[in-house]
Design an enzyme around this catalytic site. Structure first.
Site, PDB file in Angstrom:
ATOM      1  CG  LEU A   1     -10.251  -3.530   5.339  1.00  0.00           C
ATOM      2  CD1 LEU A   1     -10.717  -3.260   6.764  1.00  0.00           C
ATOM      3  CD2 LEU A   1      -9.913  -2.221   4.634  1.00  0.00           C
TER       4      LEU A   1
ATOM      5  CG  HIS B   1      -6.569  -1.303   3.764  1.00  0.00           C
ATOM      6  ND1 HIS B   1      -6.536  -2.436   2.992  1.00  0.00           N
ATOM      7  CD2 HIS B   1      -6.916  -0.291   2.924  1.00  0.00           C
ATOM      8  CE1 HIS B   1      -6.855  -2.138   1.753  1.00  0.00           C
ATOM      9  NE2 HIS B   1      -7.084  -0.844   1.676  1.00  0.00           N
TER      10      HIS B   1
ATOM     11  CD  GLN C   1     -11.755   5.129  -6.447  1.00  0.00           C
ATOM     12  OE1 GLN C   1     -12.325   5.799  -5.600  1.00  0.00           O
ATOM     13  NE2 GLN C   1     -10.544   4.646  -6.238  1.00  0.00           N
TER      14      GLN C   1
ATOM     15  CD  GLU D   1       4.711   8.870   1.802  1.00  0.00           C
ATOM     16  OE1 GLU D   1       5.635   8.064   1.594  1.00  0.00           O
ATOM     17  OE2 GLU D   1       4.885   9.988   2.339  1.00  0.00           O
TER      18      GLU D   1
ATOM     19  CG  LEU E   1       1.608  -4.856   2.298  1.00  0.00           C
ATOM     20  CD1 LEU E   1       1.103  -4.835   3.746  1.00  0.00           C
ATOM     21  CD2 LEU E   1       1.906  -6.288   1.873  1.00  0.00           C
ATOM     22  CB  SER E   2      -1.614  -3.501  -3.741  1.00  0.00           C
ATOM     23  OG  SER E   2      -2.692  -3.359  -4.644  1.00  0.00           O
ATOM     24  CB  SER E   3      -6.931  -4.707  -2.672  1.00  0.00           C
ATOM     25  OG  SER E   3      -7.044  -3.889  -1.543  1.00  0.00           O
TER      26      SER E   3
HETATM   27  O1  PAF Z   1      -7.304   4.416  -1.990  1.00  0.00           O
HETATM   28  C1  PAF Z   1      -8.484   4.012  -1.981  1.00  0.00           C
HETATM   29  O2  PAF Z   1      -8.797   2.952  -1.415  1.00  0.00           O
HETATM   30  C2  PAF Z   1      -9.568   4.825  -2.678  1.00  0.00           C
HETATM   31  O3  PAF Z   1      -9.076   5.429  -3.822  1.00  0.00           O
HETATM   32  C3  PAF Z   1     -10.223   5.865  -1.758  1.00  0.00           C
HETATM   33  C4  PAF Z   1      -9.246   6.906  -1.269  1.00  0.00           C
HETATM   34  C5  PAF Z   1     -10.858   5.167  -0.558  1.00  0.00           C
HETATM   35  C6  PAF Z   1     -11.344   6.600  -2.515  1.00  0.00           C
HETATM   36  O4  PAF Z   1     -12.296   5.714  -2.990  1.00  0.00           O
END
Ligand code: PAF
Length: 281
Positions: free
Chosen positions: A33, A37, A61, A148, A184-186
């Site tokens: 996080l 988040h 995914q 978004e 922001l992104s992991s």
């Molecule tokens: O955006 C994410 O973190 C993931 O794609 C999600 C929506 C939790 C589904 O695994």
């Protein structure tokens, strides 16, 4: 904050939270996080009296060439952040709870999930739609919050929610950005210091193309210029810089209705995405 990992306990806890009849909000995440988040959590608190956050690194995914094992996992730190933010319940299902032996169902959304990241990452949105549908069925929230930044993901989830009569209020929160503008992104954690500086070219290229299109320059020329900016800053390969209808995500060649400019490209080993609203005159 309760932390639960089995379904009967989750169902009982959710029933307890919902007993007062007040709305319950869900924030689905894959953990690691960051402030983006936590902004989703704050938004969830505005919409729900009770907030559930899920952390599940969803194998479905990730493509075969994408490194699921390398995805950052920091559950103890994440749990501390969520507890401090006043989250009621952390749903932390293990893989065997989410996908027990014999699991055979796939949720596949056509149309909106096919281009852009759907083309660049085959199977990715089936994995997202399947796990999010499961999370919705497990937690049964009134509201769910998504960023978004993953604009196509948000569109896919909205479509599944509507098509399958799930009936959850889906809220999209505008992209949270660092002070210099990087979304922001992991994945930003993977960038070296030099790459972190170069990464700024992505929001800047999209912003420049937006400015040009809104001033009347053709979509083709403005998106080509954005790609040149990206290349000049070391992004390669560029998966796409594409103007799309803001709702259906159909590609647009003329800016004649509300649109979204989406970009995805690799910087070193890290694939970054971003998007921006573009308005017709
Ligand atoms: O955006 C994410 O973190 C993931 O794609 C999600 C929506 C939790 C589904 O695994």
């Amino acid at each position: 904050m309760q932390t639960l990992s089995d379904l009967p306990a989750l169902r009982a806890a959710v029933a307890g939270l919902k007993a007062d009849g007040k709305p319950l909000a869900l924030v689905p995440t894959m953990g690691a996080l960051h402030d983006g988040h936590m902004a989703l959590v704050q938004e969830a608190k505005r919409h729900g009296r009770h907030v559930v956050v899920s952390i599940f690194v969803n194998p479905k995914q990730f493509g075969p060439a994408e490194d699921l094992d390398a995805y950052p996992r920091r559950e103890a730190k994440d749990a501390a952040m969520l507890a401090a933010a006043g989250v009621d319940l952390l749903w932390l299902p293990p893989v065997e709870v989410m996908y027990p032996t014999g699991f055979a169902t796939n949720v596949s959304v056509s149309g909106v999930s096919e281009g852009l990241d759907g083309a660049a990452r085959p199977g990715h949105f089936d994995g997202v739609a399947t796990v999010v549908t499961k999370l919705f069925n497990q937690v049964r929230p009134d509201v769910a919050i998504f960023g978004e930044k993953d604009y196509q993901q948000l569109a896919v989830i909205r479509q599944a929610n509507s098509d399958l009569d799930i009936g959850i209020d889906i809220i999209g929160l505008p992209t949270q950005r660092a002070e210099d503008g990087l979304a922001l992104s992991s994945r930003n954690a993977y960038l070296s210091e030099a790459e972190r500086k170069a990464a700024l070219a992505l929001p800047r290229a999209l912003g420049e193309a937006k400015r040009l299109m809104e001033k009347g320059e053709s979509v083709e020329s403005a998106t080509a210029k954005a790609m040149i900016i990206l290349e000049n800053h070391g992004f390669w390969p560029i998966d796409y810089v594409t103007l799309c209808d803001a709702v259906t995500l159909e590609p647009m060649t003329v800016l004649d209705r509300p649109a979204r400019l989406l970009g995805a490209a690799k910087l070193g080993k890290t694939r970054l995405i971003d998007n921006i609203a573009v308005e017709p005159k």
